[in-house]
Design an enzyme around this catalytic site. Structure first.
Site, mmCIF file in Angstrom:
data_model
loop_
_atom_site.group_PDB
_atom_site.id
_atom_site.type_symbol
_atom_site.label_atom_id
_atom_site.label_comp_id
_atom_site.label_asym_id
_atom_site.label_seq_id
_atom_site.Cartn_x
_atom_site.Cartn_y
_atom_site.Cartn_z
ATOM 1 N N ASP A 1 25.599 26.493 64.810
ATOM 2 C CA ASP A 1 24.690 25.653 65.591
ATOM 3 C C ASP A 1 25.466 24.837 66.617
ATOM 4 O OD1 ASP A 1 22.587 24.221 66.564
ATOM 5 O OD2 ASP A 1 22.394 22.901 64.827
ATOM 6 N N ASP B 1 22.139 26.595 73.072
ATOM 7 C CA ASP B 1 22.078 26.259 71.649
ATOM 8 C C ASP B 1 22.038 27.517 70.789
ATOM 9 O OD1 ASP B 1 21.718 25.089 69.199
ATOM 10 O OD2 ASP B 1 19.631 24.516 69.550
#
Length: 522
Positions: free
Chosen positions: A118, A324
């Site tokens: 992440d 992301d």
């Protein structure tokens, strides 16, 4: 003409020292721990702790900062590092929320965890001494080992982070500075969070030459309570935050001088991929700068100038976008989403079809024998840098595995900030160069990333996939916008009178220009 040119050169060169003495620029220096800096920090959110002047802590902080600066200046000890279990990453599809995962080892003796990657958050956390965690059994049959839970008490190298530590954000709420530091992180997904205690322990890595094992001290979230998506199959065994924050693993590795302050990820269409710490990419890659928020780099945001569908660049699609890897798919602000999807729908020229259970609006039926021509989807950045999405579609298969349809895997968002998710990154070697504050990318099948990757600066060359340079080429009502516009500094002087320093600077410039002209004529 030659004697005159020589004389002019002598005159110009003799004037330079006088010009340099006449032009003086100055700026006030403020020490980071001065009363002035303390007052400025106190007025901003998260002002932080300040050591008492000339105390032992004061000199310890300064010495630690000096050492870190020396390590960064000298570069990393290793060219690249990757998790000791291997650089490979993989996605298990819907079973694990379509995210990419990798195995890491932490603690002594070491325990393996399957963590989601992440880039949109900072903390590395794993299930630990659980009060409320996802079940760790009954998952994908292709996993080659069981999912585990972490217990600091069983690791000889673990120690709880005290509330007095500078990285303990919830320190002010603690009853005692010596008690273990709590953490509580809320994620973008609705009602999704992780909370527990912060622990310092060992992360095991390997060098890119394949011969050296490296142990790095990092901060880990002992995740005692998870909620939302983390109880429903997403990251059941933990999450590896790769953000800009001081508490992230890339930050620890760079501050320790182990690698350069950069990392890369590569996602392949067969759901495999790779991750490397310290990787600054290849010389042929393209790049665009990260955008700071309130003067600080807090996450990986880039400035998208426009979206292009096929040969047409859609008007009014400039936006800032978060890059992301923790987002499976891509999201655009409502207005830009409508313009992009309508143009895609116009060029596909197929009837839309609503597939039950799929979250995308623009889906189409397809024959297993013939897929219609799909227009390219690209993001344009400054200086005509192009990021061509290798596959913006999500293919829908029937019960027998045959192709029955496809969707443009882009959703609308109520936020002004777009999100570039994993599906758009697939097929690219993505370089998060924090040291130079830029995002790099190049087409890759992920197998060509090896130990011979040079650490070089990308050249300012043309994109390998040239696209229309402005909207006028496909939109007669559009207008060209320069890639960059220089701003003016506020005028603090009386504009009706030229200052002596301005006169001197103009004269110096005149002498130099005269000399260049004389040499050229000569």
């Amino acid at each position: 003409m030659a004697p005159f040119s020589f004389l002019a050169m002598v005159v110009a060169l003799s004037a330079l020292p006088w010009c340099s003495r006449s032009l003086t620029f100055s700026s006030r220096l403020v020490h980071r721990f001065s009363d002035e800096a303390r007052a400025a920090a106190a007025s901003s959110p998260g002002g932080g702790r300040w050591p008492i002047r000339r105390s032992a802590e004061y000199f310890e902080v300064l010495a630690r900062s000096d050492l870190a600066r020396q390590k960064r200046r000298l570069g990393g000890r290793y060219q690249m590092l990757y998790p000791s279990e291997g650089s490979q990453t993989f996605s298990l599809g819907n079973d694990f929320g379509w995210l990419h995962y990798t195995w890491i080892d932490i603690g002594t003796p070491n325990v393996s965890f399957l963590v989601a990657l992440d880039a949109g958050s900072d903390l590395l956390w794993v299930p630990c001494d659980c009060i409320q965690c996802a079940p760790l059994s009954g998952y994908h049959s292709s996993l080659d080992k069981d999912l585990r839970m972490y217990s600091p008490a069983e690791s000889r190298t673990s120690r709880h982070l005290p509330c007095s530590h500078k990285l303990c954000q919830l320190g002010p709420s603690c009853k005692s500075p010596k008690q273990p530091c709590p953490y509580n992180i809320n994620y973008y997904s609705e009602n999704t969070s992780s909370s527990g205690l912060l622990v310092e322990d060992t992360l095991y890595l390997a060098s890119s030459d394949g011969r050296t094992s490296v142990q790095a001290s990092v901060i880990i979230g002992c995740g005692r309570r998870q909620s939302g998506d983390y109880l429903d199959g997403v990251a059941p065994d933990g999450l590896l935050g790769l953000g800009f924050g001081d508490i992230s693993v890339p930050s620890f590795l760079a501050w320790a001088g182990l690698v350069r302050d950069s990392f890369s990820m590569c996602f392949q269409e067969d759901d495999s991929g790779r991750i490397f710490f310290g990787d600054q990419g290849v010389s042929t890659q393209q790049s665009t700068p990260f955008v700071p928020a309130n003067g600080k780099y807090i996450t990986y945001i880039v400035e998208v100038e426009r979206f292009c569908i096929g040969a047409k660049c859609v008007g009014e699609t400039s936006m800032q976008a978060l890059v992301d890897s923790g987002s499976s798919f891509t999201y655009l602000p409502n207005d830009a989403y409508k313009r992009v999807t309508l143009e895609f729908d116009r060029q596909v020229n197929y009837s839309r079809y609503a597939f039950l259970g799929y979250p995308w609006e623009y889906c189409y039926k397809a024959s297993p024998l013939e897929l219609p021509d799909i227009p390219t989807v690209a993001l344009m950045f400054a200086v005509n840098k192009s990021f061509v999405v290798t596959n913006p579609l999500f293919l829908i298969n029937g019960k027998e595995g045959e192709l029955t349809g496809f969707c443009l895997a882009v959703n609308s968002s109520e936020e002004n900030l777009a999100t570039i998710g994993q599906n758009f990154m697939t097929g690219h070697h993505m370089v998060f160069d924090r040291e130079n504050s830029k995002l790099g990318w190049s087409r890759s099948d992920c197998r060509d990333i090896d130990t011979s990757i040079p650490v070089t600066t990308p050249p300012h060359n043309r994109p390998e996939n040239p696209l229309p340079t402005n909207e006028q080429q496909s939109n007669p009502n559009g207008h060209a916008v320069a890639p960059a516009v220089a701003g003016k500094a506020p005028n603090t002087m009386d504009s009706s009178a030229a200052s002596p320093s301005k006169v001197v600077s103009h004269f110096c410039l005149f002498l130099l220009l005269t000399q260049f002209a004389v040499i050229f004529v000569g």
